[in-house]
Design a protein around this motif. Sequence first.
Motif, mmCIF file in Angstrom:
data_model
loop_
_atom_site.group_PDB
_atom_site.id
_atom_site.type_symbol
_atom_site.label_atom_id
_atom_site.label_comp_id
_atom_site.label_asym_id
_atom_site.label_seq_id
_atom_site.Cartn_x
_atom_site.Cartn_y
_atom_site.Cartn_z
ATOM 1 N N ASP A 61 56.841 4.311 12.320
ATOM 2 C CA ASP A 61 57.749 3.395 11.167
ATOM 3 C C ASP A 61 58.863 3.859 10.551
ATOM 4 O OD1 ASP A 61 58.619 0.786 10.054
ATOM 5 O OD2 ASP A 61 57.599 1.005 8.295
ATOM 6 N N LEU A 62 59.991 3.352 12.842
ATOM 7 C CA LEU A 62 61.410 3.427 12.290
ATOM 8 C C LEU A 62 61.640 2.372 11.962
ATOM 9 C CD1 LEU A 62 61.138 4.764 16.149
ATOM 10 C CD2 LEU A 62 60.432 6.309 14.236
ATOM 11 N N THR A 63 62.011 1.758 11.618
ATOM 12 C CA THR A 63 62.137 0.728 11.112
ATOM 13 C C THR A 63 62.604 1.173 9.580
ATOM 14 O OG1 THR A 63 60.424 -0.983 10.784
ATOM 15 C CG2 THR A 63 61.797 -1.366 12.714
ATOM 16 N N GLY A 64 61.940 1.336 8.198
ATOM 17 C CA GLY A 64 61.691 1.313 6.742
ATOM 18 C C GLY A 64 62.453 2.277 6.764
ATOM 19 N N ILE A 65 63.151 1.905 5.504
ATOM 20 C CA ILE A 65 64.127 2.444 5.146
ATOM 21 C C ILE A 65 63.884 3.672 3.590
ATOM 22 C CG2 ILE A 65 66.478 2.661 3.404
ATOM 23 C CD1 ILE A 65 66.061 -0.678 4.392
ATOM 24 N N ARG A 66 64.350 4.482 4.410
ATOM 25 C CA ARG A 66 63.550 5.805 3.357
ATOM 26 C C ARG A 66 63.876 6.909 2.877
ATOM 27 N NH1 ARG A 66 57.806 4.603 4.890
ATOM 28 N NH2 ARG A 66 57.918 3.399 6.409
ATOM 29 N N LYS A 67 64.011 7.550 1.611
ATOM 30 C CA LYS A 67 65.362 8.018 0.989
ATOM 31 C C LYS A 67 65.492 9.140 1.659
ATOM 32 C CE LYS A 67 64.214 5.463 -2.745
ATOM 33 N NZ LYS A 67 62.185 4.768 -3.025
ATOM 34 N N ARG A 68 64.374 9.436 1.732
ATOM 35 C CA ARG A 68 64.232 11.139 2.140
ATOM 36 C C ARG A 68 65.625 11.628 3.565
ATOM 37 N NH1 ARG A 68 60.049 13.409 -0.830
ATOM 38 N NH2 ARG A 68 60.493 14.923 -0.040
ATOM 39 N N THR A 69 66.464 12.638 3.173
ATOM 40 C CA THR A 69 67.331 12.271 4.302
ATOM 41 C C THR A 69 66.788 12.820 5.252
ATOM 42 O OG1 THR A 69 67.794 14.838 3.532
ATOM 43 C CG2 THR A 69 68.850 13.286 3.059
ATOM 44 N N GLU A 70 65.913 13.477 6.264
ATOM 45 C CA GLU A 70 65.064 14.255 6.748
ATOM 46 C C GLU A 70 64.879 13.642 7.559
ATOM 47 O OE1 GLU A 70 61.747 15.273 9.641
ATOM 48 O OE2 GLU A 70 61.306 14.303 7.598
ATOM 49 N N VAL A 71 64.021 11.948 7.064
ATOM 50 C CA VAL A 71 64.156 11.180 7.729
ATOM 51 C C VAL A 71 65.178 10.290 8.638
ATOM 52 C CG1 VAL A 71 62.436 9.149 8.114
ATOM 53 C CG2 VAL A 71 61.915 10.351 6.883
ATOM 54 N N ARG A 72 65.954 10.418 7.628
ATOM 55 C CA ARG A 72 67.142 9.752 8.215
ATOM 56 C C ARG A 72 67.672 10.347 9.209
ATOM 57 N NH1 ARG A 72 70.658 8.990 2.968
ATOM 58 N NH2 ARG A 72 69.682 6.593 1.870
ATOM 59 N N LYS A 73 68.081 11.597 9.188
ATOM 60 C CA LYS A 73 68.795 11.783 10.378
ATOM 61 C C LYS A 73 67.345 11.481 11.529
ATOM 62 C CE LYS A 73 69.990 16.264 10.003
ATOM 63 N NZ LYS A 73 69.866 17.736 9.548
ATOM 64 N N LYS A 74 66.538 12.212 11.734
ATOM 65 C CA LYS A 74 65.788 11.198 12.773
ATOM 66 C C LYS A 74 65.484 10.238 12.946
ATOM 67 C CE LYS A 74 61.280 12.312 14.209
ATOM 68 N NZ LYS A 74 59.089 12.006 13.735
ATOM 69 N N GLN A 75 65.871 8.958 11.479
ATOM 70 C CA GLN A 75 65.898 7.847 11.974
ATOM 71 C C GLN A 75 66.444 7.489 12.705
ATOM 72 O OE1 GLN A 75 64.924 5.843 8.505
ATOM 73 N NE2 GLN A 75 62.935 5.361 9.034
ATOM 74 N N ARG A 76 68.082 8.063 12.671
ATOM 75 C CA ARG A 76 69.281 7.722 13.193
ATOM 76 C C ARG A 76 68.973 7.915 14.168
ATOM 77 N NH1 ARG A 76 73.111 11.028 10.534
ATOM 78 N NH2 ARG A 76 72.285 10.064 8.533
ATOM 79 N N TYR A 77 68.255 8.512 14.289
ATOM 80 C CA TYR A 77 68.527 9.625 15.894
ATOM 81 C C TYR A 77 67.307 8.262 17.345
ATOM 82 C CZ TYR A 77 66.148 11.823 20.029
ATOM 83 O OH TYR A 77 65.631 11.883 21.442
ATOM 84 N N LYS A 78 66.499 7.722 16.797
ATOM 85 C CA LYS A 78 65.895 7.042 17.120
ATOM 86 C C LYS A 78 66.386 5.720 16.424
ATOM 87 C CE LYS A 78 61.197 10.482 18.129
ATOM 88 N NZ LYS A 78 59.785 10.295 17.526
ATOM 89 N N HIS A 79 66.689 5.618 16.159
ATOM 90 C CA HIS A 79 66.805 4.033 15.585
ATOM 91 C C HIS A 79 67.927 3.415 16.345
ATOM 92 C CE1 HIS A 79 66.514 1.028 12.221
ATOM 93 N NE2 HIS A 79 67.521 0.430 12.957
ATOM 94 N N ASN A 80 68.636 4.428 16.976
ATOM 95 C CA ASN A 80 70.379 3.625 16.963
ATOM 96 C C ASN A 80 69.346 3.661 18.910
ATOM 97 O OD1 ASN A 80 72.105 3.950 16.331
ATOM 98 N ND2 ASN A 80 72.589 6.710 16.085
ATOM 99 N N SER A 81 68.508 4.347 19.333
ATOM 100 C CA SER A 81 68.108 3.621 20.848
ATOM 101 C C SER A 81 67.250 2.524 20.532
ATOM 102 C CB SER A 81 67.729 4.978 21.656
ATOM 103 O OG SER A 81 67.259 4.728 22.844
ATOM 104 N N TRP A 82 67.625 1.021 20.828
ATOM 105 C CA TRP A 82 66.711 0.153 20.561
ATOM 106 C C TRP A 82 65.702 0.314 21.713
ATOM 107 C CZ3 TRP A 82 67.042 -1.197 26.037
ATOM 108 C CH2 TRP A 82 67.768 -0.523 27.209
ATOM 109 N N ALA A 83 66.060 1.955 22.906
ATOM 110 C CA ALA A 83 64.878 1.465 23.924
ATOM 111 C C ALA A 83 63.820 2.853 23.693
ATOM 112 C CB ALA A 83 65.512 2.681 24.922
ATOM 113 N N PHE A 84 63.642 3.086 22.072
ATOM 114 C CA PHE A 84 62.684 3.787 21.264
ATOM 115 C C PHE A 84 61.818 2.990 21.017
ATOM 116 C CE2 PHE A 84 64.748 7.293 20.654
ATOM 117 C CZ PHE A 84 64.558 8.534 21.734
ATOM 118 N N ARG A 85 62.261 1.647 20.267
ATOM 119 C CA ARG A 85 61.513 0.011 19.602
ATOM 120 C C ARG A 85 61.200 -0.409 20.195
ATOM 121 N NH1 ARG A 85 65.627 -2.195 16.355
ATOM 122 N NH2 ARG A 85 67.240 -0.318 17.495
ATOM 123 N N GLU A 86 62.277 -0.676 21.782
ATOM 124 C CA GLU A 86 61.514 -1.852 22.835
ATOM 125 C C GLU A 86 59.792 -1.390 23.439
ATOM 126 O OE1 GLU A 86 63.447 -4.092 25.859
ATOM 127 O OE2 GLU A 86 63.000 -2.194 26.391
#
Length: 406
Positions: free
Chosen positions: A278-303
């Motif tokens: 789940d790359l869309t959820g808002i989590r508190k942990r920074t570890e995920v934030r970083k990973k999410q930011r990377y994956k999140h920024n790419s619409w291609a992954f979510r697509e």
Amino acid sequence: MKDAIVKVSKTTILKLTTDEDSRIEKTIDKFTEGMDYASTVVHANQKPMGAIKLQKLTYAHLRSEIGLKSQMSCNVARQTAGAYKTLQAQIRKGETYWQLLKFAPTNIKFSYGRDFSINHDEISITTLDGRQKYGIMNYRYAEQFFDGSWKYQASELVKHKDGNYYFHLVCEKEIGEPDITQASNFMGIDVGINHLAVTFTTNGRRKFFTGGEIKNIRNIYSKQRKRLQEKDTRSATRVLKHQSGREKRFMRDVNHVISRQVIESAIEDNVSVIGLEDLTGIRKRTEVRKKQRYKHNSWAFRELQTFIEYKAHEVGIAVIYIDPRYTSQTCPTCLHISRNNRNGRSFLCEVCDYALNADLVGAMNIEARTRAFRHDLEVQGLVVDSPDETISSETSLKPLPTGRGN
Ligand SMILES: [Zn+2]
């Protein structure tokens, strides 16, 4: 406990063979209008109320003002009452606040025997223009639900984001306690930049989907983009826009191809549940934030995830989104979690020396979490194809809540 009888509930998703249908559209619209009306009644009550009470308060209006059929009016009351009960449970957990729920015109609930009947190739539903029959796709996996051993429950017709209609048929039967260890083959899928997708199944099969030259092509796009951004002229902006459209179309084609290959592989391996992060959820942990930011920024992954999900549903494979925390840092063998376990593309556990491709470790952890999630449901006596649809069957309806306070 060995001979315990448990009630098994499954939701199977059947695609209707019809395209956009004005009778269905009209019925969905009116049904939703009815739910929104019933919603204002509960909201004015300032706390949830039972379905029967809500039915008494809304029935006349739903019938004469909105024009719903009798059974639909009852379903509207039951479904809306259920949605507010779920809202209340979420409020208790501190996840949201009391508010007016608005419903999206995507779902209608039907009651078996009253306003829908079904056999393996046809469904008959009550619309506002009377009873209508629609063909359903014949999937092999779905045949088991038409062998006479299942009882059908209230089920939903849902218009998915792909624009097609799907019937989420809820089936129930009583059986001896299921053997959870034999239950299913799961597939974890890690989407990423090195490999577009890496899959790992419970029975140990692993696959890498690289998409060939894609990374190079994307690099070329990204270099061009950088050059154009530095220029910062009007014509550069125009070219940039044009190029971004081209890149989107290119990646969409690639994602269609990869998602098809992934699903073919899942069918081959008899996978019944696919797990995605789940790359869309808002989590508190920074570890995920970083990973999410990377994956999140790419619409291609979510697509790519979305395409996999649609194609999975079409062949009756359930999809679960799992918590992505530490999927890339957890050791699949000793479960030790550390940032140091991961070094770029390779994974080396600092405790047990387990070494493997890092993306594959991600897929393994996703598979394990998907399996664990399903296990949790099964020990409660539930076997579900699509947990989010069955756990709270009263509210599977429409995404809760749209956040409109009042
Ligand atoms: Zn380890």
